[in-house]
Design a protein around this motif. Sequence first.
Motif, PDB file in Angstrom:
ATOM      1  N   LEU A   1      42.800  32.122  26.102  1.00  0.00           N
ATOM      2  CA  LEU A   1      43.128  33.524  26.372  1.00  0.00           C
ATOM      3  C   LEU A   1      43.913  34.168  25.239  1.00  0.00           C
ATOM      4  CD1 LEU A   1      44.142  33.254  30.136  1.00  0.00           C
ATOM      5  CD2 LEU A   1      42.176  34.524  29.233  1.00  0.00           C
ATOM      6  N   THR A   2      44.624  33.346  24.471  1.00  0.00           N
ATOM      7  CA  THR A   2      45.484  33.893  23.424  1.00  0.00           C
ATOM      8  C   THR A   2      45.069  33.496  22.015  1.00  0.00           C
ATOM      9  OG1 THR A   2      46.990  32.015  23.698  1.00  0.00           O
ATOM     10  CG2 THR A   2      47.480  34.024  24.949  1.00  0.00           C
TER      11      THR A   2
ATOM     12  N   ASN B   1      38.742  28.952  36.906  1.00  0.00           N
ATOM     13  CA  ASN B   1      38.048  29.272  35.657  1.00  0.00           C
ATOM     14  C   ASN B   1      36.560  29.339  35.970  1.00  0.00           C
ATOM     15  OD1 ASN B   1      39.663  28.573  32.656  1.00  0.00           O
ATOM     16  ND2 ASN B   1      40.727  28.347  34.608  1.00  0.00           N
TER      17      ASN B   1
ATOM     18  N   THR C   1      31.217  31.610  28.314  1.00  0.00           N
ATOM     19  CA  THR C   1      32.202  32.645  28.623  1.00  0.00           C
ATOM     20  C   THR C   1      32.808  32.332  29.983  1.00  0.00           C
ATOM     21  OG1 THR C   1      30.871  34.271  27.418  1.00  0.00           O
ATOM     22  CG2 THR C   1      32.596  35.118  28.865  1.00  0.00           C
TER      23      THR C   1
ATOM     24  N   LYS D   1      35.790  33.397  33.051  1.00  0.00           N
ATOM     25  CA  LYS D   1      36.676  34.402  33.637  1.00  0.00           C
ATOM     26  C   LYS D   1      37.809  33.711  34.383  1.00  0.00           C
ATOM     27  CE  LYS D   1      36.829  38.304  36.856  1.00  0.00           C
ATOM     28  NZ  LYS D   1      36.055  39.132  37.824  1.00  0.00           N
ATOM     29  N   THR D   2      39.038  34.174  34.170  1.00  0.00           N
ATOM     30  CA  THR D   2      40.227  33.648  34.846  1.00  0.00           C
ATOM     31  C   THR D   2      40.987  34.815  35.494  1.00  0.00           C
ATOM     32  OG1 THR D   2      41.861  33.929  33.079  1.00  0.00           O
ATOM     33  CG2 THR D   2      40.393  32.019  32.923  1.00  0.00           C
TER      34      THR D   2
ATOM     35  N   ASP E   1      43.595  35.920  34.511  1.00  0.00           N
ATOM     36  CA  ASP E   1      44.251  36.630  33.410  1.00  0.00           C
ATOM     37  C   ASP E   1      43.270  37.231  32.416  1.00  0.00           C
ATOM     38  OD1 ASP E   1      46.856  35.998  34.335  1.00  0.00           O
ATOM     39  OD2 ASP E   1      46.675  34.000  33.474  1.00  0.00           O
ATOM     40  N   GLY E   2      41.982  37.164  32.705  1.00  0.00           N
ATOM     41  CA  GLY E   2      41.007  37.723  31.793  1.00  0.00           C
ATOM     42  C   GLY E   2      39.955  36.721  31.361  1.00  0.00           C
ATOM     43  N   HIS E   3      39.100  37.127  30.408  1.00  0.00           N
ATOM     44  CA  HIS E   3      38.006  36.306  29.916  1.00  0.00           C
ATOM     45  C   HIS E   3      38.398  35.590  28.623  1.00  0.00           C
ATOM     46  CE1 HIS E   3      35.793  38.997  32.611  1.00  0.00           C
ATOM     47  NE2 HIS E   3      34.802  38.129  32.583  1.00  0.00           N
ATOM     48  N   TYR E   4      37.721  34.471  28.375  1.00  0.00           N
ATOM     49  CA  TYR E   4      37.854  33.806  27.083  1.00  0.00           C
ATOM     50  C   TYR E   4      36.570  33.043  26.801  1.00  0.00           C
ATOM     51  CZ  TYR E   4      38.908  29.327  29.461  1.00  0.00           C
ATOM     52  OH  TYR E   4      38.857  28.196  30.225  1.00  0.00           O
TER      53      TYR E   4
END
Length: 516
Positions: free
Chosen positions: A16-17, A146, A161, A163-164, A166-169
């Motif tokens: 994510l980061t 996830n 791809t 999805k969590t 907190d967003g996608h990664y």
Amino acid sequence: MPYDYKPFPYVAPPGLTTPEPRHKVIVVGAGPVGLAMALDLAARGVPSVLLDDNDVVSVGSRAICWSKRSLELFDRLGVADKVLGKGATWSVGRVCHGDDEIFSFDLAAEPGHRMPPFVNLQQYHVEAFLAERALAEPLVDLRFRNRVTGIDQTGDTVHVTVKTPDGHYALTADYVIACDGARSTIRAILDLDFDGELFEERFLIADIEMEGDLPSERWFWFEPGFHDGQSALLHRQADNVYRIDLQLGPDADPEEEKKPEKVIPRIEKVVGPDFELDWVSIYSFQCRRLKDFVHGRVIFAGDSAHLVSPFGARGGNGGLQDVDNLGWKLAAVLDGRAPESLLDSYNRERVQAADENIVQSSRATRFMTPANGAERLFRDQVLALARKAPFARGWVNSGRLSTPCVYATTAPDDPALPPVSRPGAVAPDAPQGNGWLLNALGRDVVLLAVNCDAPAGLDVPVLRIEVNDLVAERYLGDAERALYLVRPDQVIAARWIEADARQVRKALAALWEGRP
């Protein structure tokens, strides 16, 4: 409810980061098959990321009958003792017509195996045991909540791809293994569909909790008086929970039949009024599979690859046998010890096994739910004859219980040796001193020397075993000596009464190349 469905913790993934490094394997789905897959790879030194869109174990008992072969895999994964300690071990099955028992069978008649024929244990317990192991395993990165939303392949890379909350990664990997069940997201993304047969018959499945002294046995009724002349099945599980399956007919309304006011009176006719209803589901039979289980670098295993009706315990056990077959092959390919063609043999062998399970499940379904006319007449005549004639009891099909597939092979074989240990079959267990033969085989290719020495100059581990009566019966027959080449999944790859080093090397080469 008897089980406390505590959620597993969600941890924000590093992707994510910051971009994550390329992974060896991504496993999608943390049910029994996905968890076992990640643990089997870890035991072979292969790290994986295990993604699941949920954060709790499966609700309801679902898969409950774990076969001897699955228990042997659980033993290698370190959870067999917990499964055996918690579950209800059984070997006796009773088959009834109407309200009368017409015959029984005992699967434990053959001595000299470490594991029992079957243990009944709710799927949520098995998942919890496997998840506990996975969370403690450094080579398994288990990520809850996830959900895979996209997948693509370019050359030797799979792009995923996720999805969590907190967003996608994004993730990349050498291989993706889809273990995400009957409603597989991966299968849908790749626009793949099953071939096979859908049956219209509906069954009610329920978990009930009750105190009682019912034995740990499998009870099956054809046309019992307590259930309007349809089929019924009863199994004991852990924690005083019993599993009941009741045939409803093709016209049953699933939403209506799940209501407690409909379910409870049906079950009271089977066991009386003193129980608590824990879980209910309505299902229809499916006997279907993907045409191929390997699609480039995306590999399917378990219910994402094949579905069968539940009678015979071939669903969950078949998925674990997928794991047994795939783990060592994928590890060998990733380590550079084998070409990618070895994975073609996973497809070939497990498609054969799925077809075998589908045939057996389809036959059981038709016997339990015959069409009016010739099918029903045959079924009823077989049941009537089985009351009086033992030879007819083998024709009664209340679900042929799961056994490992014997893979088709042209490998070297001396037919004078016993058929139980022929190439393509799982090596039969036998006592060895204070231990067991299957535990001694390890996780690599082994040349088993039975009452003889191995040829000199071979670069393969050799295991000389103690020849007792059961080893002689299962590995020698009337022969005085034998050599067995055994794969890492404990399947016999080749066997000889006598062989030189050249013959063994040739069989080894065929094994690593995945040739039949």
